[in-house]
Design a protein around this motif. Structure first.
Motif, PDB file in Angstrom:
ATOM      1  N   SER A  48       8.723  91.406  47.383  1.00 46.21           N
ATOM      2  CA  SER A  48       9.359  92.555  46.748  1.00 46.21           C
ATOM      3  C   SER A  48       8.468  92.994  45.603  1.00 46.21           C
ATOM      4  O   SER A  48       8.429  92.350  44.553  1.00 46.21           O
ATOM      5  CB  SER A  48      10.760  92.214  46.231  1.00 46.21           C
ATOM      6  OG  SER A  48      11.297  93.315  45.506  1.00 46.21           O
ATOM      7  N   ALA A  49       7.739  94.076  45.820  1.00 50.19           N
ATOM      8  CA  ALA A  49       6.853  94.578  44.768  1.00 50.19           C
ATOM      9  C   ALA A  49       7.657  94.918  43.524  1.00 50.19           C
ATOM     10  O   ALA A  49       7.188  94.746  42.396  1.00 50.19           O
ATOM     11  CB  ALA A  49       6.099  95.808  45.275  1.00 50.19           C
ATOM     12  N   GLN A  50       8.901  95.368  43.727  1.00 49.00           N
ATOM     13  CA  GLN A  50       9.783  95.676  42.599  1.00 49.00           C
ATOM     14  C   GLN A  50      10.028  94.436  41.761  1.00 49.00           C
ATOM     15  O   GLN A  50       9.899  94.459  40.532  1.00 49.00           O
ATOM     16  CB  GLN A  50      11.112  96.225  43.132  1.00 49.00           C
ATOM     17  CG  GLN A  50      12.193  96.385  42.075  1.00 49.00           C
ATOM     18  CD  GLN A  50      13.583  96.572  42.675  1.00 49.00           C
ATOM     19  OE1 GLN A  50      13.729  96.731  43.877  1.00 49.00           O
ATOM     20  NE2 GLN A  50      14.592  96.553  41.822  1.00 49.00           N
ATOM     21  N   VAL A  51      10.389  93.338  42.405  1.00 51.86           N
ATOM     22  CA  VAL A  51      10.659  92.088  41.691  1.00 51.86           C
ATOM     23  C   VAL A  51       9.400  91.568  41.014  1.00 51.86           C
ATOM     24  O   VAL A  51       9.424  91.157  39.845  1.00 51.86           O
ATOM     25  CB  VAL A  51      11.219  91.025  42.657  1.00 51.86           C
ATOM     26  CG1 VAL A  51      11.228  89.653  41.999  1.00 51.86           C
ATOM     27  CG2 VAL A  51      12.621  91.406  43.105  1.00 51.86           C
TER      28      VAL A  51
ATOM     29  N   ASP B 230      13.880  81.057  36.322  1.00 52.98           N
ATOM     30  CA  ASP B 230      15.313  81.366  36.325  1.00 52.98           C
ATOM     31  C   ASP B 230      15.602  82.625  37.128  1.00 52.98           C
ATOM     32  O   ASP B 230      16.586  82.678  37.885  1.00 52.98           O
ATOM     33  CB  ASP B 230      15.813  81.549  34.888  1.00 52.98           C
ATOM     34  CG  ASP B 230      15.838  80.243  34.102  1.00 52.98           C
ATOM     35  OD1 ASP B 230      15.805  79.165  34.744  1.00 52.98           O
ATOM     36  OD2 ASP B 230      15.867  80.303  32.858  1.00 52.98           O
ATOM     37  N   PHE B 231      14.759  83.642  36.962  1.00 52.58           N
ATOM     38  CA  PHE B 231      14.956  84.910  37.670  1.00 52.58           C
ATOM     39  C   PHE B 231      14.810  84.709  39.177  1.00 52.58           C
ATOM     40  O   PHE B 231      15.632  85.186  39.971  1.00 52.58           O
ATOM     41  CB  PHE B 231      13.955  85.945  37.157  1.00 52.58           C
ATOM     42  CG  PHE B 231      14.143  87.326  37.742  1.00 52.58           C
ATOM     43  CD1 PHE B 231      15.383  87.754  38.190  1.00 52.58           C
ATOM     44  CD2 PHE B 231      13.058  88.196  37.837  1.00 52.58           C
ATOM     45  CE1 PHE B 231      15.550  89.031  38.714  1.00 52.58           C
ATOM     46  CE2 PHE B 231      13.214  89.466  38.365  1.00 52.58           C
ATOM     47  CZ  PHE B 231      14.468  89.886  38.802  1.00 52.58           C
ATOM     48  N   ILE B 232      13.778  83.982  39.572  1.00 50.83           N
ATOM     49  CA  ILE B 232      13.542  83.736  41.000  1.00 50.83           C
ATOM     50  C   ILE B 232      14.699  82.952  41.602  1.00 50.83           C
ATOM     51  O   ILE B 232      15.178  83.252  42.693  1.00 50.83           O
ATOM     52  CB  ILE B 232      12.206  82.991  41.194  1.00 50.83           C
ATOM     53  CG1 ILE B 232      11.036  83.930  40.874  1.00 50.83           C
ATOM     54  CG2 ILE B 232      12.080  82.465  42.633  1.00 50.83           C
ATOM     55  CD1 ILE B 232       9.682  83.247  40.848  1.00 50.83           C
ATOM     56  N   ALA B 233      15.173  81.943  40.860  1.00 55.15           N
ATOM     57  CA  ALA B 233      16.303  81.144  41.349  1.00 55.15           C
ATOM     58  C   ALA B 233      17.552  81.999  41.508  1.00 55.15           C
ATOM     59  O   ALA B 233      18.334  81.811  42.445  1.00 55.15           O
ATOM     60  CB  ALA B 233      16.563  79.982  40.402  1.00 55.15           C
ATOM     61  N   SER B 234      17.744  82.947  40.594  1.00 55.81           N
ATOM     62  CA  SER B 234      18.930  83.814  40.656  1.00 55.81           C
ATOM     63  C   SER B 234      18.929  84.710  41.889  1.00 55.81           C
ATOM     64  O   SER B 234      19.977  85.199  42.315  1.00 55.81           O
ATOM     65  CB  SER B 234      19.016  84.674  39.389  1.00 55.81           C
ATOM     66  OG  SER B 234      18.026  85.690  39.392  1.00 55.81           O
ATOM     67  N   LEU B 235      17.730  84.925  42.450  1.00 63.48           N
ATOM     68  CA  LEU B 235      17.615  85.755  43.651  1.00 63.48           C
ATOM     69  C   LEU B 235      17.818  84.950  44.928  1.00 63.48           C
ATOM     70  O   LEU B 235      17.836  85.520  46.032  1.00 63.48           O
ATOM     71  CB  LEU B 235      16.226  86.424  43.685  1.00 63.48           C
ATOM     72  CG  LEU B 235      15.908  87.379  42.536  1.00 63.48           C
ATOM     73  CD1 LEU B 235      14.467  87.866  42.638  1.00 63.48           C
ATOM     74  CD2 LEU B 235      16.870  88.561  42.534  1.00 63.48           C
ATOM     75  N   GLY B 236      17.924  83.630  44.784  1.00 57.08           N
ATOM     76  CA  GLY B 236      18.175  82.786  45.943  1.00 57.08           C
ATOM     77  C   GLY B 236      16.938  82.409  46.722  1.00 57.08           C
ATOM     78  O   GLY B 236      17.015  82.063  47.903  1.00 57.08           O
ATOM     79  N   VAL B 237      15.762  82.472  46.085  1.00 52.01           N
ATOM     80  CA  VAL B 237      14.518  82.088  46.757  1.00 52.01           C
ATOM     81  C   VAL B 237      13.845  80.962  45.980  1.00 52.01           C
ATOM     82  O   VAL B 237      14.069  80.789  44.775  1.00 52.01           O
ATOM     83  CB  VAL B 237      13.546  83.289  46.896  1.00 52.01           C
ATOM     84  CG1 VAL B 237      14.129  84.331  47.829  1.00 52.01           C
ATOM     85  CG2 VAL B 237      13.255  83.912  45.531  1.00 52.01           C
ATOM     86  N   ALA B 238      13.019  80.191  46.680  1.00 54.81           N
ATOM     87  CA  ALA B 238      12.387  79.026  46.063  1.00 54.81           C
ATOM     88  C   ALA B 238      11.188  79.392  45.204  1.00 54.81           C
ATOM     89  O   ALA B 238      10.880  78.734  44.212  1.00 54.81           O
ATOM     90  CB  ALA B 238      11.964  78.030  47.144  1.00 54.81           C
ATOM     91  N   GLU B 239      10.488  80.459  45.588  1.00 49.63           N
ATOM     92  CA  GLU B 239       9.309  80.866  44.846  1.00 49.63           C
ATOM     93  C   GLU B 239       9.081  82.350  45.024  1.00 49.63           C
ATOM     94  O   GLU B 239       9.633  82.983  45.935  1.00 49.63           O
ATOM     95  CB  GLU B 239       8.068  80.092  45.321  1.00 49.63           C
ATOM     96  CG  GLU B 239       7.723  80.312  46.785  1.00 49.63           C
ATOM     97  CD  GLU B 239       6.550  79.469  47.254  1.00 49.63           C
ATOM     98  OE1 GLU B 239       6.250  78.462  46.617  1.00 49.63           O
ATOM     99  OE2 GLU B 239       5.935  79.842  48.274  1.00 49.63           O
ATOM    100  N   GLY B 240       8.262  82.925  44.149  1.00 46.49           N
ATOM    101  CA  GLY B 240       7.960  84.348  44.248  1.00 46.49           C
ATOM    102  C   GLY B 240       7.168  84.660  45.509  1.00 46.49           C
ATOM    103  O   GLY B 240       6.439  83.821  46.035  1.00 46.49           O
TER     104      GLY B 240
END
Length: 363
Positions: A237-240, A254-264
């Protein structure tokens, strides 16, 4: 250094992704600063948590990761193979890279106009693939004209001609050169052509923040295409990623975890780009530095030593080797040697992913 070209139609998120890629790499690799070579070229570090662990064990002064060079290639359009939209220049840029990151738009946003007026990943991929194939076909046909004459008296030319004929047949079917069934010798004979459709591909499905963890129906369409041609798919997600640039490491996690993914997605993309060519990493560590070295899968110890310096390969005696896992488990090289976990490997040893090595050689 591996070079990866970021390609796609206009307005699919290539430049946003590229800017996030190099900015995040700079923030996460403070001891290996991002270096801009040209306005659209960036060198980024391959993420490897093992380096920090080994550096702590060895109390290293610095960490040196391996690198990937990304090239942000301007958007291709229909007719690029005939020069539309400066297509010839952009196709020439792609010819110089080792792998292609094909960014595909899989998000809807009324504020970002799609060049074709609607979101359709299958159509978008076909447009790019067709332009690459047409460019390759024209190049192969030109080469065939010269090779036919040489083939009358040259066995090497006969081998190349056989490869070119197979390539023409595949390209005329709308397939990529990488799908041609060439022998190893035939593939080597046409390697100098640098065919666009022979390069390995990673599809980067650019999705909205809400779809990063789960994907969407457009992403599934891309996965079907990738599966048919043995390509990889990385959700991004280029936006993220653009939002992550200004965050601290803790805030990013914290932000990545909040999106439900393990890593960017960028971390996955860098690693996939590094791995797609069958590359491997071995490690060296000591008080001065802990470093990652890139080799081709199957390389033997002397060749791997030569990556550091040619003198290491010429004067190779042996390699003191231990797996990363064993070194970490014992806590030090001294303890590992006491437990008999450090091996002495000779010239026939095939270096494995994650080997920690110290080379002995004659000057």
């Amino acid at each position: 250094m591996l070079r990866a070209g970021i390609v796609g139609l206009p307005n699919v998120g290539k430049s946003t992704l590229f800017n996030a890629l190099v900015a995040n790499a700079k923030a996460e690799a403070a001891n290996f600063p991002f270096c801009t070579i040209e306005p659209n070229v960036g060198v980024v570090a391959v993420p490897d948590e093992r380096l920090q662990v080994l550096a702590k064990i060895s109390q290293s002064e610095q960490i040196v990761p391996t690198r990937v060079e990304f090239v942000d290639i301007a958007g291709l359009v229909k007719g690029a193979s005939k020069g539309e939209g400066l297509g010839n220049k952009f196709l020439a840029n792609i010819r110089e890279v080792d792998a292609i990151v094909h960014v595909v738009r899989c998000f809807s946003d009324d504020d970002i106009i799609h060049v074709s007026g609607s979101i359709d990943p299958v159509r978008d991929i076909e447009v790019i693939d067709l332009e690459l194939a047409l460019s390759d076909l024209a190049q192969v046909e030109r080469r065939m004209e010269r090779t036919r004459k040489q083939a009358r008296t040259s066995k090497e030319a006969q081998l190349e001609l056989a490869a070119l004929e197979k390539l023409v047949a595949v390209l005329n079917e709308g397939k990529g050169a990488r799908q041609a069934e060439l022998t190893a010798e035939e593939a080597e004979s046409v390697k100098p052509l640098g065919l666009l459709t022979a390069k390995p591909v990673i599809y980067g499905t650019n999705v909205s923040e809400d779809d990063l963890a789960t994907g969407n129906s457009w992403v599934e369409q891309v996965r079907e295409i990738a599966a048919a041609e043995n390509a990889q798919v990385v959700g991004i997600s280029a936006q993220v990623e653009s939002e992550l640039i200004e965050l601290s490491a803790e805030e990013k996690a914290d932000f990545i975890a909040s999106l439900g993914v393990a890593e960017g997605g960028l971390k996955s993309l860098i690693q996939a780009t590094y791995e797609i060519l069958g590359l491997r990493t071995y490690l060296t560590t000591g008080p001065k530095e802990t470093r990652a070295w890139t080799i081709i899968a199957g390389m033997k110890a002397p060749q791997a030593a030569g990556v550091i310096h040619s003198d290491f390969e010429r004067g190779f005696i042996r390699a003191e080797t231990i797996s990363y896992e064993n070194l970490v488990a014992t806590g030090s090289m001294t303890a590992a040697k006491t437990q008999g976990l450090v091996r002495s490997e000779g010239k026939d040893y095939v270096v494995q992913e994650g080997d920690v090595m110290l080379f002995r050689f004659n000057v």
